[in-house]
Every structure is written in structure tokens, then in C-alpha cells.
Design a protein around this motif. Structure first.
Motif, mmCIF file in Angstrom:
data_model
loop_
_atom_site.group_PDB
_atom_site.id
_atom_site.type_symbol
_atom_site.label_atom_id
_atom_site.label_comp_id
_atom_site.label_asym_id
_atom_site.label_seq_id
_atom_site.Cartn_x
_atom_site.Cartn_y
_atom_site.Cartn_z
ATOM 1 N N GLN A 1 0.834 -1.210 0.000
ATOM 2 C CA GLN A 1 0.000 0.000 0.000
ATOM 3 C C GLN A 1 0.865 1.255 0.000
ATOM 4 O O GLN A 1 0.562 2.238 -0.672
ATOM 5 C CB GLN A 1 -0.920 0.004 1.227
ATOM 6 N N SER A 2 1.948 1.201 0.787
ATOM 7 C CA SER A 2 2.853 2.354 0.883
ATOM 8 C C SER A 2 3.529 2.635 -0.454
ATOM 9 O O SER A 2 3.646 3.790 -0.867
ATOM 10 C CB SER A 2 3.913 2.087 1.957
ATOM 11 N N MET A 3 3.960 1.581 -1.140
ATOM 12 C CA MET A 3 4.608 1.755 -2.444
ATOM 13 C C MET A 3 3.606 2.290 -3.482
ATOM 14 O O MET A 3 3.950 3.139 -4.303
ATOM 15 C CB MET A 3 5.208 0.432 -2.918
ATOM 16 N N LYS A 4 2.348 1.779 -3.427
ATOM 17 C CA LYS A 4 1.314 2.282 -4.325
ATOM 18 C C LYS A 4 1.038 3.761 -4.061
ATOM 19 O O LYS A 4 0.810 4.546 -4.991
ATOM 20 C CB LYS A 4 0.026 1.469 -4.150
ATOM 21 N N ALA A 5 1.058 4.129 -2.764
ATOM 22 C CA ALA A 5 0.843 5.535 -2.393
ATOM 23 C C ALA A 5 1.949 6.413 -2.956
ATOM 24 O O ALA A 5 1.704 7.545 -3.400
ATOM 25 C CB ALA A 5 0.785 5.675 -0.871
ATOM 26 N N GLY A 6 3.176 5.887 -2.971
ATOM 27 C CA GLY A 6 4.309 6.628 -3.545
ATOM 28 C C GLY A 6 4.120 6.859 -5.031
ATOM 29 O O GLY A 6 4.364 7.960 -5.539
ATOM 30 N N LEU A 7 3.662 5.825 -5.756
ATOM 31 C CA LEU A 7 3.406 5.956 -7.199
ATOM 32 C C LEU A 7 2.252 6.916 -7.471
ATOM 33 O O LEU A 7 2.308 7.724 -8.401
ATOM 34 C CB LEU A 7 3.094 4.580 -7.800
ATOM 35 N N SER A 8 1.207 6.844 -6.628
ATOM 36 C CA SER A 8 0.061 7.752 -6.783
ATOM 37 C C SER A 8 0.483 9.196 -6.559
ATOM 38 O O SER A 8 0.047 10.104 -7.275
ATOM 39 C CB SER A 8 -1.045 7.379 -5.785
ATOM 40 N N TYR A 9 1.345 9.392 -5.566
ATOM 41 C CA TYR A 9 1.862 10.739 -5.284
ATOM 42 C C TYR A 9 2.616 11.280 -6.491
ATOM 43 O O TYR A 9 2.457 12.439 -6.882
ATOM 44 C CB TYR A 9 2.777 10.689 -4.056
ATOM 45 N N LEU A 10 3.433 10.423 -7.097
ATOM 46 C CA LEU A 10 4.216 10.834 -8.268
ATOM 47 C C LEU A 10 3.317 11.227 -9.432
ATOM 48 O O LEU A 10 3.572 12.216 -10.121
ATOM 49 C CB LEU A 10 5.132 9.684 -8.708
ATOM 50 N N ARG A 11 2.257 10.438 -9.648
ATOM 51 C CA ARG A 11 1.355 10.706 -10.777
ATOM 52 C C ARG A 11 0.656 12.060 -10.641
ATOM 53 O O ARG A 11 0.241 12.655 -11.639
ATOM 54 C CB ARG A 11 0.325 9.582 -10.906
ATOM 55 N N LEU A 12 0.528 12.531 -9.415
ATOM 56 C CA LEU A 12 -0.114 13.830 -9.177
ATOM 57 C C LEU A 12 0.861 15.001 -9.279
ATOM 58 O O LEU A 12 0.484 16.148 -9.065
ATOM 59 C CB LEU A 12 -0.774 13.834 -7.782
ATOM 60 N N GLN A 13 2.133 14.696 -9.590
ATOM 61 C CA GLN A 13 3.163 15.726 -9.698
ATOM 62 C C GLN A 13 3.711 15.734 -11.131
ATOM 63 O O GLN A 13 4.730 15.105 -11.418
ATOM 64 C CB GLN A 13 4.315 15.444 -8.706
ATOM 65 N N PRO A 14 3.046 16.415 -12.078
ATOM 66 C CA PRO A 14 3.457 16.347 -13.489
ATOM 67 C C PRO A 14 4.879 16.823 -13.756
ATOM 68 O O PRO A 14 5.580 16.262 -14.600
ATOM 69 C CB PRO A 14 2.429 17.242 -14.199
ATOM 70 N N VAL A 15 5.312 17.841 -13.027
ATOM 71 C CA VAL A 15 6.682 18.347 -13.228
ATOM 72 C C VAL A 15 7.702 17.299 -12.781
ATOM 73 O O VAL A 15 8.698 17.044 -13.468
ATOM 74 C CB VAL A 15 6.899 19.681 -12.482
ATOM 75 N N LEU A 16 7.425 16.666 -11.634
ATOM 76 C CA LEU A 16 8.307 15.598 -11.146
ATOM 77 C C LEU A 16 8.358 14.445 -12.138
ATOM 78 O O LEU A 16 9.427 13.882 -12.402
ATOM 79 C CB LEU A 16 7.806 15.078 -9.799
ATOM 80 N N MET A 17 7.203 14.076 -12.683
ATOM 81 C CA MET A 17 7.149 12.990 -13.664
ATOM 82 C C MET A 17 7.985 13.338 -14.898
ATOM 83 O O MET A 17 8.697 12.481 -15.435
ATOM 84 C CB MET A 17 5.699 12.722 -14.078
ATOM 85 N N THR A 18 7.916 14.595 -15.329
ATOM 86 C CA THR A 18 8.724 15.029 -16.483
ATOM 87 C C THR A 18 10.210 14.878 -16.181
ATOM 88 O O THR A 18 10.978 14.355 -17.001
ATOM 89 C CB THR A 18 8.414 16.501 -16.832
#
Length: 432
Positions: free
Chosen positions: A213-230
Motif C-alpha cells: 500500500q505504501s509503495m502504491k501511495a508513492g506511485l500515486s503521489y508521483l502521478r499527481l506531480q506532473p513536473v516531477l514525472m517530467t
């Protein structure tokens, strides 16, 4: 604690952190060179040497997500110190084996695996703790000094290791590394990892997340940060295409240009010198205002430097001119690597919530560690099939095109909205 005392403590952390990194990196570089020489001399097999590299890369790739979870859920100081102590014990175990029965490949591989795992935990926890160790105004200074210590160790470690290898026994090398690791433990134990940290307090009775769950939360957090994803996607493209440069540079200089080993080593040393000088510069200047824009043009510069490597294959160069040319290219490349890495790392340190840093940095490390060997294997095959100038020239062009697309002006403005404001202010000033 008063603000003045916290700033004084942060200054102490800056220097302790740098010295700790320098000592541990120096010991690791000396050890790596000695073990590499030892394996090649003992077996004469490139396969045995490659197996040791796999023992270093594969565990880090597999364990990084777990290391990120642990760094976000448990005290980071405890993780760093425990990992460093485990490294010291592992080297002590190898030293004991070498004295009692002599080194074997199995004992070397096992130690390499343990060190790879502990360095993954230590690296992720330390990277996640930068904003807890120093004040926000000096994050760039901390990142620059960290890079400076690693670059210095990359130059001095192999140089000293090469001198010592013929003069001392393997147990002496192990004692050097064990001592360096032990000193790093003592220094790290004096640091307050929570000085500026902004982590959530654990509430009694609150249901705990599972690791998945914690790892999924980390991925979800990343998906909400478009600049970080770029930033992450750009870094992955760089890591993959960097395989073309790592394999191609050595192949072109040694096989095609017939450069002698001493001169080849000096050109690679020029890169480390460039990294150190740029790290020193960034550590003393104020923080760069628009890191993503700086990083974008720095990556384009890296792409041009990669492409420049093929020029002596196309145009005739005298030997000394060729050596000077490659030394200049590598010096410039070293400068550009730091100019890209440091501002982007500072930006990520500030953008990512403290409670997610471990998972985000571990995701980045996992993907980068997986792509680098894949790129090296793929490009190694391609260099045996196609002319090197085609491969490196194409890789250089692809890198530049990808960065121009992924870090287009609209994305840069999203990361730095103040750019629009500064343009508006300039336009109003001109009208007046």
C-alpha cells in the motif's frame, strides 16, 4: 532550539556530511579497484569480473523500492548508521576469510551483494534526509559539496589504489575500507537528521499501511506531480542513452583512435576535474533561480558533447590534437553533468514531501539502475554491428530532441510560474 543554534548545527552537518561521504566514497573506490584487479589476476576471466558488477547492480535494483519504503517509515538516522555498520561488518568478514583461508570468488561476490544492499538503504535514506539536515537556503550548497566529495574520491581513490596495489596485500586494502566505513559511522552518529525535517507525527491507533500500500501511495503521489514525472522521464532517457556514450567513448578512443592507456585515463580524469570545479562553483554561489530551465540547456549541452566524440572519426586530427580535443570534451561533459544534476536535485528536494522522499528517490534509482545495464548491453551489441559515428550521433540527436519536447517552454513555465511574472514586469518596464 533557537534559530541561530539550528543554523549553527546545520553548518556542522554540511561539513560532517561532506567529510563522511568523502571518507566512505574514498574507501569504496580503493576497494573497488583492488577487487577488480584481484579478480582479473586470479581468474583472467572477463566473465568473473562482469559477475562481480552484476552482484553490485542487481541487488541495488531489486532492493531499492523496499529501501524507499523503509526510509519513509522508520528513523532515517537509524537506517543510515545500521547500513554503514553492516558494510563495516561485511568487509570485516571478508578480511577474516582472506587471513584464514584466502579470498575466493564466492566470498567476494557475497560481500559485494551485502555492500550493494547496504549502500542502497544508506543512499536512499541519506538523500531523503538532506532537507532535515540543512536549512532550505543551503540545500544547493549541501548537494554541491556532496557531489564534490564523490568526484574527488573518484579521482584520488583509484590513483592511490593503483599505487598501493603492487605494494601492499589485499588484507591492507580491506583494512583501509573497513576503517573508512567505521569513521563514517562515528561521524554520522553525531548528526541530527530531524533538525529541519517536516515529517508527519505517527498517531497512536492509526491503521498502518502495508508495504505494498505504501509503495502504491508513492506511485500515486508521483502521478499527481506532473513536473516531477517530467524530470523522472527525462532522467530515465538520459540514463538509457548514456549507455551509448559509456560504451562508445571507450570503444572509439581505444579501438578506433588507438589512444594509449595513460592518455585515455587522463581524458576521463578531465571529466572528474570538471565535476569538482562546477561543484565548488555551485557551493559558493546563490541558488539557481530556474533549475529546470538550466537543466534543460545543460542536457542539450551534454547531447552536443556526446555528438562531438565522433568528430575525430570524420575529420583528421593529429594525435596530440585528438588528445587535447577529447580532454576538453570530457572536461566540458563533467561541468555539464553537475550543472544538470545539482539544480534538479535541489528542486526535487524542495518539491517532494518529506514523507514521500524515500519512495520517490527509490523509484528513480530502481528505474535508472535497470536501464543503465540494459543500455550498455544493447549499445555494446550495436557497436559491433554498425559504425560508431552512426550510433553515437543518432543517440546524441535523440537526446536533444527528447529534451526539447519533454522540457518544452510550457512545461518549464509550469515548473517556474515566476518566469511569466518576470516577463510581465519586463514588458511593463519597457512600456514605461
Amino acid at each position: 532550539m533557537s534559530e541561530a543554534l539550528k543554523l549553527k548545527r546545520a553548518t556542522y552537518h554540511l561539513w560532517t556530511f561532506t567529510i563522511s561521504k568523502l571518507i566512505s566514497s574514498f574507501g569504496a573506490q580503493v576497494y573497488a579497484l583492488a577487487i577488480s584487479f584481484y579478480i582479473l589476476q586470479m581468474t583472467g576471466s572477463a566473465t568473473s569480473f562482469a559477475a562481480n558488477l552484476i552482484c553490485s547492480i542487481l541487488p541495488r535494483t531489486l532492493i531499492a523500492p523496499f529501501a524507499g519504503y523503509v526510509a519513509d517509515k522508520y528513523p532515517r538516522k537509524t537506517i543510515v548508521i545500521t547500513a554503514q555498520i553492516a558494510t563495516t561488518i561485511a568487509i570485516g568478514g571478508l578480511l577474516t576469510v582472506s587471513v584464514i583461508s584466502g579470498l575466493s570468488l564466492i566470498s567476494i561476490y557475497a560481500t559485494t551483494v551485502v555492500i550493494a544492499i547496504t549502500s542502497s538503504f544508506s543512499g536512499v535514506a541519506f538523500t531523503s534526509s538532506i532537507t532535515g539536515l540543512v536549512d532550505e537556503a543551503r540545500i544547493q550548497k549541501a548537494m554541491s559539496m556532496n557531489q564534490m566529495s564523490i568526484s574527488f574520491a573518484a579521482i584520488a581513490g583509484p590513483a592511490l589504489g593503483g599505487v598501493l596495489y603492487g605494494a601492499v596485500t589485499m588484507p591492507i586494502f580491506l583494512v583501509i575500507y573497513m576503517s573508512a566505513s567505521g569513521i563514517a559511522v562515528l561521524l554520522e552518529s553525531t548528526m541530527n537528521f530531524k533538525l529541519f525535517a517536516k515529517r508527519k507525527e505517527i498517531v497512536e491507533g492509526e491503521p498502518k499501511e502495508s508495504m505494498l500500500q505504501s509503495m502504491k501511495a508513492g506511485l500515486s503521489y508521483l502521478r499527481l506531480q506532473p513536473v516531477l514525472m517530467t524530470i523522472i522521464w527525462i532522467s530515465l532517457v538520459i540514463n538509457f542513452l548514456f549507455g551509448a556514450f559509456q560504451v562508445g567513448y571507450s570503444f572509439i578512443l581505444i579501438e578506433k583512435m588507438k589512444m594509449v592507456s595513460t592518455h585515455f585515463g587522463l581524458t576521463e580524469g578531465a571529466s572528474a576535474v570538471g565535476m569538482i570545479l562546477m561543484s565548488i562553483y555551485l557551493s559558493v554561489r546563490k541558488e539557481l533561480k530556474y533549475p529546470l530551465r538550466v537543466g534543460k540547456w545543460g542536457i542539450i549541452g551534454m547531447g552536443l558533447a556526446m555528438g562531438a566524440v565522433i568528430l575525430p572519426l570524420i575529420t583528421q586530427f593529429p594525435y596530440n590534437g585528438m588528445f587535447a580535443f577529447y580532454a576538453t570534451v570530457m572536461f566540458s561533459f563533467g561541468i555539464l553533468v553537475i550543472l544538470v544534476n545539482t539544480p534538479i536535485q535541489v528542486m526535487m528536494q524542495k518539491m517532494i514531501d518529506d514523507d514521500y522522499k524515500g519512495r520517490v528517490f527509490s523509484i528513480l534509482e530502481t528505474m535508472a539502475m535497470a536501464l543503465m545495464p540494459l543500455g550498455m548491453v544493447l549499445f555494446g551489441f550495436l557497436y559491433d554491428v554498425f559504425p560508431p559515428q552512426w550510433i553515437l550521433g543518432t543517440s546524441s540527436a535523440v537526446l536533444i530532441i527528447v529534451v526539447l519536447i519533454m522540457a518544452r517552454p510550457s512545461v518549464v513555465r509550469k515548473a517556474h510560474p515566476e518566469l511569466d511574472k518576470s516577463k510581465t514586469v519586463k514588458a511593463e518596464t519597457v512600456q514605461e
